[in-house]
Design a protein around this motif. Sequence first.
Motif, PDB file in Angstrom:
ATOM      1  N   THR A 157       0.850  -1.185   0.000  1.00 33.16           N
ATOM      2  CA  THR A 157       0.000   0.000   0.000  1.00 33.16           C
ATOM      3  C   THR A 157       0.889   1.240   0.000  1.00 33.16           C
ATOM      4  O   THR A 157       1.915   1.265   0.675  1.00 33.16           O
ATOM      5  N   THR A 158       0.459   2.244  -0.756  1.00 31.52           N
ATOM      6  CA  THR A 158       1.200   3.504  -0.774  1.00 31.52           C
ATOM      7  C   THR A 158       0.401   4.545  -0.001  1.00 31.52           C
ATOM      8  O   THR A 158      -0.771   4.787  -0.304  1.00 31.52           O
ATOM      9  N   ILE A 159       1.023   5.135   1.010  1.00 32.78           N
ATOM     10  CA  ILE A 159       0.350   6.218   1.726  1.00 32.78           C
ATOM     11  C   ILE A 159       1.268   7.432   1.783  1.00 32.78           C
ATOM     12  O   ILE A 159       2.490   7.306   1.698  1.00 32.78           O
TER      13      ILE A 159
ATOM     14  N   ASP B 268       5.886   3.469   0.462  1.00 31.11           N
ATOM     15  CA  ASP B 268       5.349   2.179   0.028  1.00 31.11           C
ATOM     16  C   ASP B 268       5.504   1.218   1.192  1.00 31.11           C
ATOM     17  O   ASP B 268       6.623   0.995   1.660  1.00 31.11           O
ATOM     18  N   ILE B 269       4.385   0.655   1.627  1.00 37.83           N
ATOM     19  CA  ILE B 269       4.426  -0.213   2.803  1.00 37.83           C
ATOM     20  C   ILE B 269       4.121  -1.649   2.381  1.00 37.83           C
ATOM     21  O   ILE B 269       3.113  -1.893   1.716  1.00 37.83           O
ATOM     22  N   GLU B 270       4.970  -2.592   2.744  1.00 42.64           N
ATOM     23  CA  GLU B 270       4.694  -4.021   2.590  1.00 42.64           C
ATOM     24  C   GLU B 270       4.060  -4.463   3.897  1.00 42.64           C
ATOM     25  O   GLU B 270       4.638  -4.252   4.959  1.00 42.64           O
ATOM     26  N   HIS B 271       2.883  -5.068   3.831  1.00 44.56           N
ATOM     27  CA  HIS B 271       2.250  -5.391   5.123  1.00 44.56           C
ATOM     28  C   HIS B 271       1.278  -6.549   5.025  1.00 44.56           C
ATOM     29  O   HIS B 271       0.834  -6.927   3.938  1.00 44.56           O
TER      30      HIS B 271
ATOM     31  N   ARG C 217       3.418   3.631  13.639  1.00 43.04           N
ATOM     32  CA  ARG C 217       4.360   3.437  14.759  1.00 43.04           C
ATOM     33  C   ARG C 217       5.463   2.440  14.421  1.00 43.04           C
ATOM     34  O   ARG C 217       6.622   2.674  14.730  1.00 43.04           O
ATOM     35  N   ASP C 218       5.083   1.303  13.806  1.00 42.02           N
ATOM     36  CA  ASP C 218       6.039   0.202  13.678  1.00 42.02           C
ATOM     37  C   ASP C 218       6.723   0.149  12.315  1.00 42.02           C
ATOM     38  O   ASP C 218       7.883  -0.236  12.236  1.00 42.02           O
ATOM     39  N   ASP C 219       6.015   0.513  11.247  1.00 40.14           N
ATOM     40  CA  ASP C 219       6.656   0.494   9.930  1.00 40.14           C
ATOM     41  C   ASP C 219       7.391   1.804   9.663  1.00 40.14           C
ATOM     42  O   ASP C 219       8.429   1.817   9.021  1.00 40.14           O
ATOM     43  N   LEU C 220       6.825   2.920  10.132  1.00 39.79           N
ATOM     44  CA  LEU C 220       7.402   4.224   9.786  1.00 39.79           C
ATOM     45  C   LEU C 220       8.098   4.904  10.962  1.00 39.79           C
ATOM     46  O   LEU C 220       8.614   6.018  10.817  1.00 39.79           O
ATOM     47  N   ASP C 221       8.102   4.235  12.122  1.00 39.92           N
ATOM     48  CA  ASP C 221       8.780   4.799  13.293  1.00 39.92           C
ATOM     49  C   ASP C 221       8.261   6.177  13.695  1.00 39.92           C
ATOM     50  O   ASP C 221       9.005   7.004  14.218  1.00 39.92           O
TER      51      ASP C 221
ATOM     52  N   MET D  88      -6.837  -0.212   3.303  1.00 41.54           N
ATOM     53  CA  MET D  88      -7.954   0.570   2.775  1.00 41.54           C
ATOM     54  C   MET D  88      -7.560   2.018   2.463  1.00 41.54           C
ATOM     55  O   MET D  88      -8.414   2.802   2.067  1.00 41.54           O
ATOM     56  N   HIS D  89      -6.286   2.363   2.637  1.00 39.21           N
ATOM     57  CA  HIS D  89      -5.915   3.771   2.495  1.00 39.21           C
ATOM     58  C   HIS D  89      -4.864   4.046   1.435  1.00 39.21           C
ATOM     59  O   HIS D  89      -4.107   5.019   1.548  1.00 39.21           O
TER      60      HIS D  89
END
Lengths: 333, 167
Positions: B3-5, B13-16, B27-31, B65-66
């Motif tokens: 997902t890209t936010i 770009d988040i792998e999740h 908090r956890d992926d982007l610190d 969803m975002h």
Amino acid sequence: MRNFEYHLASSFKDVTNGQIIAGGTNLLDLMKIQVMAPDALVDITRLDGLSDIQVEGKGLRIGALVTNTALANDARVKAGWPLLSRAILAGASAQIRNKATTGGNLLQRTRCPYFYDTSQSCNKRNPGDGCAAKGGAGRMLALFGTSEHCLAAHPSDMAVALTALEAEVEIYNAARETRRVRMQEFYQGPGSRPDVENVLGKDDLITAIVLPPPRSGERQIYRKVRDRASYAFALVSIAGSVAMRGETITDLRLAYGSVAPHPWTDRDVARILKNQKASNELFQRAADALVPETAPHPDTDYKRILLRRTFIATMRQLTGLSDPEGSDIARTN
Amino acid sequence: MKTTIIVNGRLHDIEHDARRTLLETLRDDLDLAGTKKGCDHGQCGACTVLLNGKRVNACLCLTAMHDGDQITTIEGIGSSERLSALQKAFIEKDGYQCGYCTPGQIMSAAAMLRELRNGAPSYVSEDLETSELSDSEMAERMSGNLCRCSAYPLIREAIAMAAEVEK
Ligand SMILES: Cc1cc2nc3c(=O)[nH]c(=O)nc-3n(C[C@H](O)[C@H](O)[C@H](O)COP(=O)(O)OP(=O)(O)OC[C@H]3O[C@@H](n4cnc5c(N)ncnc54)[C@H](O)[C@@H]3O)c2cc1C
Ligand code: SF4
Ligand code: FES
Ligand code: FES
């Protein structure tokens, strides 16, 4: 949360791919504690045509994805159906209302604590399991319309307003047909299947809510009684719209919230009040007809007294017997 | 899944996992640990962020969803060197005790002041068309943010002060 497949719906037919998620404010809450554990979610939030409020005749057609905030703030709603704005603003918090949708709000599940606790038996969560609320703690439970299998109340404020306003729910099904169901016929009592709460079929999608023309000249109220002043579910609520000629009640619509498995209505009460001169004595008599003699659970006995008092106070406000000033009153033009 | 936010103006770009909430992503992926987890159920407001400019509870959002959405967190509205008017006012008025609810209070207040300017009514507004920033309006409009230390009076004073500055 149990894992699930995520699908983004790009057309109405995709809703057959799993459990619909809109705002997610109720479904995710329940999935986190595994009260609901769908294998797949269908995200409907990017579907076209469900996010606006359109004029339909003299009424309004409200798309299922219109947020609770957008609906409460809509200039047409505030002017013609102020009771709906008031009821929505009485619910949840600004953060939740920004996400919550019109369709999702109607379908939110009960706040019975045993429904939320998977270590307890609950026929609504697990049909045939039994009902831990019986003999347990139950101050949020219903007064009316319960069955031996479930005593829970429906918590929505918005649905109570929509019932008093005689709105209709527009539903689209897998056979690509659209039908409209009156709010009064949309929900089902618990009977022997408390897990079935409304007339929706498995793959049905709510596409809109339709408001009939405004009842101009009527005074409208949404009165909500709760444990704290804000951000709490109702113990009892009343949505009312009343037309008067002089001191006589010429027409009225009333719906009662958090006292039944769905917004409650009572034709006898309306009959007692219609074409009568507003008076305390009249409201006492109507309250006698409304309030049941016993409560289905000892912990909701207080709701009999609370409903009676709230009913009388609401009728006094609606008919001008008491000072109509107050935050929960609104007048239509 | 991916997902890209856009968070505080930067693309990520988040792998999740499908279950990831926006709160966990922040908090956890982007610190970005300024956004807090209180209840994780929409009941406390500690996780309040702006989603496309509107306040929401990040704990009740699925990251999946975002895609493409704009998120603003407490890190995005000011820094230690350049505090926003609300941050300054919270310090000045001592609008906290332990401070855990504070990022959520500030994000919520920022959105609340904008809602008020845009004429949005609240449950306590006397009429649905006009409302002003009275103490009871503020209490009602901020009721989605709980403070375990019960610093409410000073939180409201801080918001009132920032509202004056912004005028
Ligand atoms: C802390 C808290 C306090 C609250 N207080 C109140 C309150 O005081 N008063 C009140 O009334 N409510 C209150 N709520 C409940 C809130 O109003 C609901 O969670 C919200 O309205 C649900 O809408 P949603 O779009 O988020 O639904 P979702 O969580 O997305 O969905 C709810 C259900 O509806 C189904 N669904 C959603 N859209 C459709 C559709 N178009 N067609 C078919 N099925 C659909 C989903 O499958 C799901 O089963 C509160 C919630 C929280 C978390
Ligand atoms: S009252 Fe209904 S929801 Fe509550 S435990 Fe019994 S069956 Fe479940
Ligand atoms: S952590 Fe999200 S509302 Fe409490
Ligand atoms: S300052 Fe401690 S929770 Fe608010």
